[in-house]
Design an enzyme around this catalytic site. Structure first.
Site, short mmCIF file in Angstrom:
data_model
loop_
_atom_site.label_atom_id
_atom_site.label_comp_id
_atom_site.label_asym_id
_atom_site.label_seq_id
_atom_site.Cartn_x
_atom_site.Cartn_y
_atom_site.Cartn_z
N GLU A 62 55.15 46.42 42.28
CA GLU A 62 56.06 45.44 41.69
C GLU A 62 55.69 45.20 40.24
OE1 GLU A 62 57.54 42.94 45.59
OE2 GLU A 62 55.86 42.11 44.43
N SER A 100 39.46 36.24 34.35
CA SER A 100 39.79 35.34 35.45
C SER A 100 38.50 34.78 36.04
CB SER A 100 40.58 36.10 36.52
OG SER A 100 41.83 36.53 36.00
N LEU A 101 38.22 33.50 35.77
CA LEU A 101 37.00 32.86 36.26
C LEU A 101 37.24 32.21 37.63
CD1 LEU A 101 35.58 31.21 33.01
CD2 LEU A 101 34.81 33.29 34.14
N ASN A 103 49.93 29.32 42.91
CA ASN A 103 51.26 29.64 43.41
C ASN A 103 51.17 29.98 44.89
OD1 ASN A 103 52.69 29.50 40.82
ND2 ASN A 103 51.50 31.31 40.29
N CYS A 146 52.22 34.48 39.31
CA CYS A 146 50.84 34.96 39.37
C CYS A 146 50.29 34.87 40.79
CB CYS A 146 49.98 34.13 38.42
SG CYS A 146 48.26 34.60 38.36
N CYS A 180 55.09 42.12 33.11
CA CYS A 180 53.84 42.10 33.84
C CYS A 180 53.74 43.41 34.61
CB CYS A 180 53.82 40.90 34.79
SG CYS A 180 52.31 40.74 35.76
N GLY A 217 46.73 44.80 41.35
CA GLY A 217 45.54 45.56 41.04
C GLY A 217 44.60 44.89 40.07
N CYS A 249 40.67 38.66 46.18
CA CYS A 249 40.84 37.23 45.89
C CYS A 249 41.56 36.55 47.05
CB CYS A 249 41.62 37.04 44.59
SG CYS A 249 40.79 37.74 43.14
N CYS A 276 45.04 46.02 45.80
CA CYS A 276 43.93 45.58 44.95
C CYS A 276 42.66 45.46 45.79
CB CYS A 276 44.25 44.23 44.32
SG CYS A 276 42.97 43.64 43.17
N CYS A 305 45.39 35.37 46.76
CA CYS A 305 46.33 36.32 46.15
C CYS A 305 47.01 37.20 47.19
CB CYS A 305 45.59 37.20 45.14
SG CYS A 305 46.62 38.45 44.33
N SER A 344 44.00 41.75 32.00
CA SER A 344 43.33 40.71 32.77
C SER A 344 42.30 41.35 33.70
CB SER A 344 44.35 39.93 33.59
OG SER A 344 43.72 38.94 34.39
#
Length: 376
Positions: free
Chosen positions: A115, A236-237, A312, A356, A128, A183, A139, A135, A142, A213
């Protein structure tokens, strides 16, 4: 090894008949620079200028196949069609949100799906892009992570997303691109670097308008710095300490925060580009005032702004909720009071799962049917 030796299919010894290459053997012309295309042509006995002609057809005239490159000799077009390919992606679904964001599900030649998202703003148009099918970062908040890693994308498949979205939305030039789709870009670092190089040199997208990112893949961060491409880096922390981060980002166990921040500092020194620290805010998980103070302490001595991202919601992940506006406000005020520049991510495409953390590759479904859904 030359491009011809490594990419162009060869006939078995003693055979006078041309062997039909497999998809894996076909040379994907998109993803190669003019210089690389020139090398490819000269190694096959063609004049050097053919490489620039082909690049112009690929990146300016948007040729879908070698047969469309009409200023090439017919014999060369026929030859290219036997061992090379230009466009490889096809659309299987479009989801358009009322806020202008449009999510495209694109099918790869092997039937897997990715996507990419078109994001128009008043002053610019961004896209994006995905760098992997699925991935490996894992996470826990996600949608893409739930797929696992299916395979890496090639540089051509990454660049082709940009070209495909530009063709689908031709009225405004796409000026920005963020590698924040499916990813972990820096776990596919060589393909990402090549895609960035093509976007900068051939498609003429400013390096300052390109952002990669990462969850903090240190070897990839250092390799990107060495590439000499002055693109933006978003780190990304999502947590202010290694313990909580390991729960939210399992791959974080490989690289402690201090090592990641050191690599970010090195990236800044080598490229002259600042680093943005991204932080997704999840209600009652990582959004307390104590977390905000710990984040200010962690980033002390490391320049760069903080981009706050309200979580999100993802279908199937019921344990997390977005932070409330009050908690976001308190978190932000603590960072600002410490002298940190803070921005908040605009939520775009939420209604069509294009925001996101929501991309999921159309479930990887093999289909040619095109669905269009508009949110209201």
């Amino acid at each position: 090894m030359s491009l011809t030796e490594s990419q162009a299919p060869a006939n078995p010894e003693g055979s006078s008949e041309r062997v039909q290459p497999t998809d894996a053997e076909l040379v994907h012309l998109i993803g190669l620079t003019s210089s690389e295309l020139t090398t490819l042509m000269t190694e096959r006995g063609q004049p050097a200028y053919r490489g620039k002609q082909i690049a112009r057809w690929l990146y300016s005239k948007r040729a879908a196949s070698p047969s469309m490159m009409t200023d090439l000799p017919a014999s060369l077009r026929t030859d290219l069609d036997t061992w090379a390919v230009a466009r490889t992606l096809s659309a299987i679904r479009m989801d358009a949100a009322a806020d202008g964001a449009i999510k495209y599900a694109l099918q790869l030649r092997d039937g897997l799906a990715i996507e990419a998202v078109y994001l128009p703003y008043q002053d610019r148009v961004s896209v994006c892009l995905s760098s992997q099918v699925g991935c490996p970062a894992g996470c826990t908040f996600c949608a893409t992570a739930r797929m696992g890693l299916k395979r890496q994308l090639t540089a051509g498949e990454i660049v082709e997303q940009y070209l495909w979205l530009q063709d689908a939305q031709p009225n405004r030039r796409i000026s920005h691109a963020v590698f924040m789709g499916m990813g972990e870009p820096l776990l596919n670092v060589e393909a990402v670097i090549q895609a960035l190089r093509v976007l900068i040199v051939e498609v003429q997208v400013s390096a300052r308008n390109l952002t990669v990112s990462t969850v903090g893949a240190v070897p990839g961060m250092l390799r990107l710095a060495e590439s000499g491409l002055p693109v933006n880096l978003a780190l990304s922390l999502h947590a202010p300490n290694d313990g909580l981060r390991a729960q939210l980002v399992p791959t974080a166990r490989a690289w402690p925060l201090l090592q990641i921040l050191s690599a970010a500092d090195q990236y800044r020194l080598q490229t002259g580009r600042d680093v943005t620290y991204e932080y997704v805010l999840i209600n009652n998980v990582n959004d307390s005032e104590a977390h905000a103070r710990a984040l200010t302490d962690l980033l002390d001595g490391h320049s760069g702004s903080v981009n706050l991202i309200p979580y999100n919601p993802v279908q199937g992940i019921e344990v997390y909720e977005p932070s409330t506006s009050d908690r976001i406000g308190r978190f932000r005020r603590i960072l600002v009071a410490a002298g940190r520049t803070v921005t908040q991510r605009m939520r775009r495409g939420l209604a069509v799962s294009a925001a996101c953390g929501q991309l999921a590759g159309a479930g990887g479904a093999k289909t040619s049917q095109r669905h269009i859904r508009r949110s209201r």
